[in-house]
Structure formats: structure tokens, C-alpha cells
Scaffold this motif. Sequence first.
Motif, PDB file in Angstrom:
ATOM      1  N   GLU A  57       7.315  11.195 -54.978  1.00  0.00           N
ATOM      2  CA  GLU A  57       5.889  11.322 -55.278  1.00  0.00           C
ATOM      3  C   GLU A  57       5.389  10.138 -56.104  1.00  0.00           C
ATOM      4  N   ALA A  60       5.175   7.114 -53.746  1.00  0.00           N
ATOM      5  CA  ALA A  60       3.985   7.240 -52.883  1.00  0.00           C
ATOM      6  C   ALA A  60       2.708   6.938 -53.662  1.00  0.00           C
ATOM      7  N   ALA A  61       2.622   7.421 -54.908  1.00  0.00           N
ATOM      8  CA  ALA A  61       1.440   7.166 -55.731  1.00  0.00           C
ATOM      9  C   ALA A  61       1.299   5.675 -56.036  1.00  0.00           C
ATOM     10  N   ALA A  64       0.096   3.943 -52.890  1.00  0.00           N
ATOM     11  CA  ALA A  64      -1.315   4.271 -52.648  1.00  0.00           C
ATOM     12  C   ALA A  64      -2.207   3.445 -53.574  1.00  0.00           C
ATOM     13  N   GLU A  65      -1.815   3.353 -54.842  1.00  0.00           N
ATOM     14  CA  GLU A  65      -2.590   2.564 -55.803  1.00  0.00           C
ATOM     15  C   GLU A  65      -2.579   1.084 -55.424  1.00  0.00           C
ATOM     16  N   GLY A  67      -2.642   0.113 -52.489  1.00  0.00           N
ATOM     17  CA  GLY A  67      -3.384  -0.011 -51.233  1.00  0.00           C
ATOM     18  C   GLY A  67      -2.485  -0.188 -50.027  1.00  0.00           C
ATOM     19  N   ARG A  68      -1.219   0.250 -50.163  1.00  0.00           N
ATOM     20  CA  ARG A  68      -0.251   0.088 -49.078  1.00  0.00           C
ATOM     21  C   ARG A  68       0.509   1.386 -48.798  1.00  0.00           C
ATOM     22  N   PRO A  69      -0.203   2.516 -48.676  1.00  0.00           N
ATOM     23  CA  PRO A  69       0.513   3.761 -48.382  1.00  0.00           C
ATOM     24  C   PRO A  69       1.154   3.684 -46.996  1.00  0.00           C
ATOM     25  N   ASP A  70       2.310   4.279 -46.873  1.00  0.00           N
ATOM     26  CA  ASP A  70       3.027   4.325 -45.584  1.00  0.00           C
ATOM     27  C   ASP A  70       3.343   2.950 -45.022  1.00  0.00           C
ATOM     28  N   ASP A  71       3.478   1.950 -45.885  1.00  0.00           N
ATOM     29  CA  ASP A  71       3.806   0.599 -45.437  1.00  0.00           C
ATOM     30  C   ASP A  71       5.287   0.544 -45.074  1.00  0.00           C
TER      31      ASP A  71
END
Length: 157
Positions: A57, A60-61, A64-65, A67-71
Motif C-alpha cells: 500500500e 502504491a501510494a 500514485a503521488e 504520477g506513475r501508478p501501475d508503471d
Amino acid sequence: MTSGRLMGIARHDRPRGPMETLDHVAVTFSEGLHGDFRGAVRPGKRPRRQVSLIEAESWAAALAELGRPDDPVLPWWVRRANLLTQDIRLPREVGAVIAIGADLRIEVTTECDPCSRMEEIASGLKAVLTPDWRGGVLGRVIAEGDIAVGDEIRIFA
């Protein structure tokens, strides 16, 4: 008591060496994760950094911060952590004990502060891993055990 799951295991055999992901591994007093160079205990020394853990988690956070979630270029193990946990908040206090599987016990020794190497991986990664122990925890082995992806994780304060 809450519990979570071990979702990943990784090691590297030398500084800056490539990370190898595993399904299972032995974790001992003398080596930490078998085959991981950071876990080895030098004669006369008390280990502080045998095993590193990071929460899925938190990773992932951070992404996300950034700007590259699921990269796909940034899987969890590029953080160079040994163990990826899920559905459990790792302790933010020295001395807490993390139990994994039937036997392994790891005592938290310190926060795993993100280093400048994170900036080599992705610009801004060090900064987004810094708040609230997002970079993970470091610990020493206090009870040996074999672990596998999917094992239960429990916390003893």
C-alpha cells in the motif's frame, strides 16, 4: 490482532547487484535472507539491517503521488526491499516484532530511509517514499524460519 500476507520476496547478492525475486527462502540469524548480501552478520557485530520490508500500500501510494501508478518499469523490488507485505500496517516503532509464517520473527530496528539510489530509479521517488515510514522498515532476525509468498504476517508490539 490483525494479519496480512507476504506478497513478494527479493534479494541481491552484492551491492548494486540485480534483484532476484523468489517464491520461498530460508531466513537465518547468520544470513538474514539466504543469498542476500545485506543480511550477513559480521563477527562481533549486532545486526541492524538483516531484512527490509515494505508495504504494498505504501509503494502504491508513493507511485500514485509520483504520477506513475501501475508503471511496469517500477515493480516493488526496485525499492531494493526484501519483503513485500499487504493488508497490514508495519510497526513504526523500534522493538516491535513481525511474525511471518510459522516460525520467522523479525525485530524492527529502524525505519528504512530512502537513499539517493531511489533518484537514480525515478526522479522524485526518494521524496515520495520519505513520509510516514513509506520506505519501509529494517529488522534483525530473532527467530529463524522458512517463508513463502502467501504466508501470514502478524505484528507483536
